[in-house]
Scaffold this motif. Structure first.
Motif, mmCIF file in Angstrom:
data_model
loop_
_atom_site.group_PDB
_atom_site.id
_atom_site.type_symbol
_atom_site.label_atom_id
_atom_site.label_comp_id
_atom_site.label_asym_id
_atom_site.label_seq_id
_atom_site.Cartn_x
_atom_site.Cartn_y
_atom_site.Cartn_z
ATOM 1 N N HIS A 49 0.834 -1.210 0.000
ATOM 2 C CA HIS A 49 0.000 0.000 0.000
ATOM 3 C C HIS A 49 0.871 1.263 0.000
ATOM 4 O O HIS A 49 0.564 2.222 -0.720
ATOM 5 C CB HIS A 49 -0.945 0.002 1.207
ATOM 6 N N TYR A 155 -12.933 11.189 -6.000
ATOM 7 C CA TYR A 155 -13.760 10.012 -6.294
ATOM 8 C C TYR A 155 -15.147 10.392 -6.782
ATOM 9 O O TYR A 155 -16.052 9.553 -6.754
ATOM 10 C CB TYR A 155 -13.826 9.110 -5.055
ATOM 11 N N ASN A 158 -16.634 8.047 -9.226
ATOM 12 C CA ASN A 158 -16.959 6.766 -8.582
ATOM 13 C C ASN A 158 -18.203 6.915 -7.709
ATOM 14 O O ASN A 158 -19.058 6.021 -7.657
ATOM 15 C CB ASN A 158 -15.790 6.299 -7.711
ATOM 16 N N GLY A 185 -14.812 -1.680 -10.513
ATOM 17 C CA GLY A 185 -15.912 -1.208 -9.696
ATOM 18 C C GLY A 185 -15.602 0.176 -9.145
ATOM 19 O O GLY A 185 -14.490 0.689 -9.302
ATOM 20 N N THR A 187 -15.224 0.879 -6.112
ATOM 21 C CA THR A 187 -14.129 0.650 -5.159
ATOM 22 C C THR A 187 -13.696 -0.819 -5.192
ATOM 23 O O THR A 187 -13.484 -1.431 -4.151
ATOM 24 C CB THR A 187 -14.537 1.022 -3.710
ATOM 25 N N SER A 188 -13.568 -1.376 -6.393
ATOM 26 C CA SER A 188 -13.187 -2.792 -6.472
ATOM 27 C C SER A 188 -12.663 -3.115 -7.868
ATOM 28 O O SER A 188 -12.867 -2.344 -8.798
ATOM 29 C CB SER A 188 -14.399 -3.687 -6.165
ATOM 30 N N THR A 246 -13.096 -7.685 -6.041
ATOM 31 C CA THR A 246 -12.097 -7.750 -4.976
ATOM 32 C C THR A 246 -11.797 -6.346 -4.447
ATOM 33 O O THR A 246 -11.776 -5.383 -5.203
ATOM 34 C CB THR A 246 -10.762 -8.340 -5.494
ATOM 35 N N SER A 248 -9.701 -4.379 -0.697
ATOM 36 C CA SER A 248 -9.009 -4.608 0.582
ATOM 37 C C SER A 248 -9.980 -4.833 1.730
ATOM 38 O O SER A 248 -9.721 -5.644 2.605
ATOM 39 C CB SER A 248 -8.133 -3.402 0.924
HETATM 40 C C1 PLP Z 1 -11.314 2.370 -8.051
HETATM 41 C C2 PLP Z 1 -10.844 1.200 -7.254
HETATM 42 N N1 PLP Z 1 -10.473 0.072 -7.899
HETATM 43 C C3 PLP Z 1 -10.051 -1.020 -7.212
HETATM 44 C C4 PLP Z 1 -10.003 -1.037 -5.818
HETATM 45 C C5 PLP Z 1 -9.513 -2.246 -5.080
HETATM 46 O O1 PLP Z 1 -8.195 -2.023 -4.642
HETATM 47 P P1 PLP Z 1 -7.575 -2.764 -3.371
HETATM 48 O O2 PLP Z 1 -7.689 -4.229 -3.617
HETATM 49 O O3 PLP Z 1 -6.136 -2.313 -3.362
HETATM 50 O O4 PLP Z 1 -8.331 -2.314 -2.181
HETATM 51 C C6 PLP Z 1 -10.377 0.116 -5.120
HETATM 52 C C7 PLP Z 1 -10.343 0.138 -3.654
HETATM 53 O O5 PLP Z 1 -10.837 1.033 -3.010
HETATM 54 C C8 PLP Z 1 -10.798 1.265 -5.852
HETATM 55 O O6 PLP Z 1 -11.161 2.389 -5.210
#
Ligand code: PLP
Length: 292
Positions: A49, A155, A158, A185, A187-188, A246, A248
């Motif tokens: 990270h 964001y 998003n 996504g 956030t994914s 997926t 975090s």
């Molecule tokens: C736009 C976006 N894509 C993908 C992810 C997934 O990333 P990570 O697995 O590092 O949490 C996130 C996480 O918040 C995100 O905001």
């Protein structure tokens, strides 16, 4: 149990923690961030990270030298002060303060903020029943710029994509690029399974390189399953045997519907469940290695 905030190395009472309104993070979303969670009190994949945070800052032209080294003890102090069993950890680096105006390169001093909160456990139903995706045509904040793929704090695209998806009954928005290609996504990251083969969109389309995405790919490879990175389109999603997202905070979440279409038999799939278990094993091994 509680929240803690550390700003530029100093713990601040969370209810009083603030940044000046002239900070460019507030004015323009001119900042980068990371989110991870703890397992047994230990932040997961902290090195990955912090490396990604440094890369995001470099892409945004925010001075990043020594950032990770400065943040590590600050994260430890914030985690200690919060004293939660498990924590949500958010790290933000803003470009700092300049005179008003967009111009940069005027000797800014980046600001580091660490926010720790008690971790909210995800509902078991996410994993047991799976979720629905809603595709949303959306340009993300950095699309088409040299910084595409950086985890910048703006964001709004998003947020709006997620609101549009939720209005259509979706749990998560899946953004679709100008050529109709699946991106990620709100956030994914997204994965599809068809005929036992696993695929995910390539980084070249400008998506975030998710840490969970990477660990899932490594775990799959260890188990003899190669994850193909290739362009995918909505028909690939609707025709998939299985899909999952997926992140975090949520790890691996099965997807059972997309835009109202049922995926596979409408239940979390076998490959998804196996990859979720493989992810958990690799996660625990990485945590043990990080503990040293
Ligand atoms: C736009 C976006 N894509 C993908 C992810 C997934 O990333 P990570 O697995 O590092 O949490 C996130 C996480 O918040 C995100 O905001």
């Amino acid at each position: 149990m509680g929240a803690s905030v550390c700003i530029d190395g100093a713990l601040v009472a969370p209810e009083l923690a603030s940044v000046p309104v002239m900070d460019r993070g507030f004015l323009y979303g001119d900042s980068a961030f990371e989110v991870t969670r703890t397992y047994g009190g230990q932040p997961f994949a902290l090195g990955a990270h912090l490396d990604r945070l440094e890369r995001s800052c470099e892409r945004l032209g925010i001075p990043a030298t020594g950032l990770g080294a400065a943040l590590r003890p600050e994260i430890a102090v914030a985690l200690g002060a919060a004293a939660n069993e498990e924590s949500y950890v958010r790290v933000i680096v803003t470009r700092g303060i300049t005179d008003i105006g967009l111009g940069v390169g005027r000797g800014e001093t980046p600001r580091r903020v660490v926010v720790v909160l008690p971790l909210t456990e995800q509902p078991a139903a996410l994993y047991e029943d799976g979720v629905e995706l809603a595709t949303v045509m959306s340009a993300r904040a950095l699309d088409g710029t040299g910084a595409a793929g950086a985890k910048a704090s703006n964001y709004l695209p998003n947020i709006l994509a997620l609101a549009a998806a939720r209005a259509r009954g979706g749990y998560e928005a899946l953004s679709v690029g100008p050529g109709g290609e699946l991106l990620e996504g709100a956030t994914s990251n997204v994965f599809l399974v068809r005929g036992g083969r696993v695929a995910t969109p390539p980084l070249g389309v400008g998506i975030l390189e998710g840490i969970t995405r990477r660990v899932v790919m490594e775990a799959a490879r260890e188990g003899g399953v190669e994850v193909e990175e290739r362009l995918l389109f909505p028909p690939d999603l609707y025709g998939a045997d299985e899909a999952f997202i997926t992140s975090s905070l949520r790890e691996v979440v099965p997807v059972v519907r997309a835009d109202g279409a049922v995926i596979g038999d409408g239940r979390p799939g076998l490959v998804t469940r196996r990859l979720a278990a493989a992810f958990a094993r690799r996660r625990d091994a990485l945590l043990a290695a990080e503990r040293g």
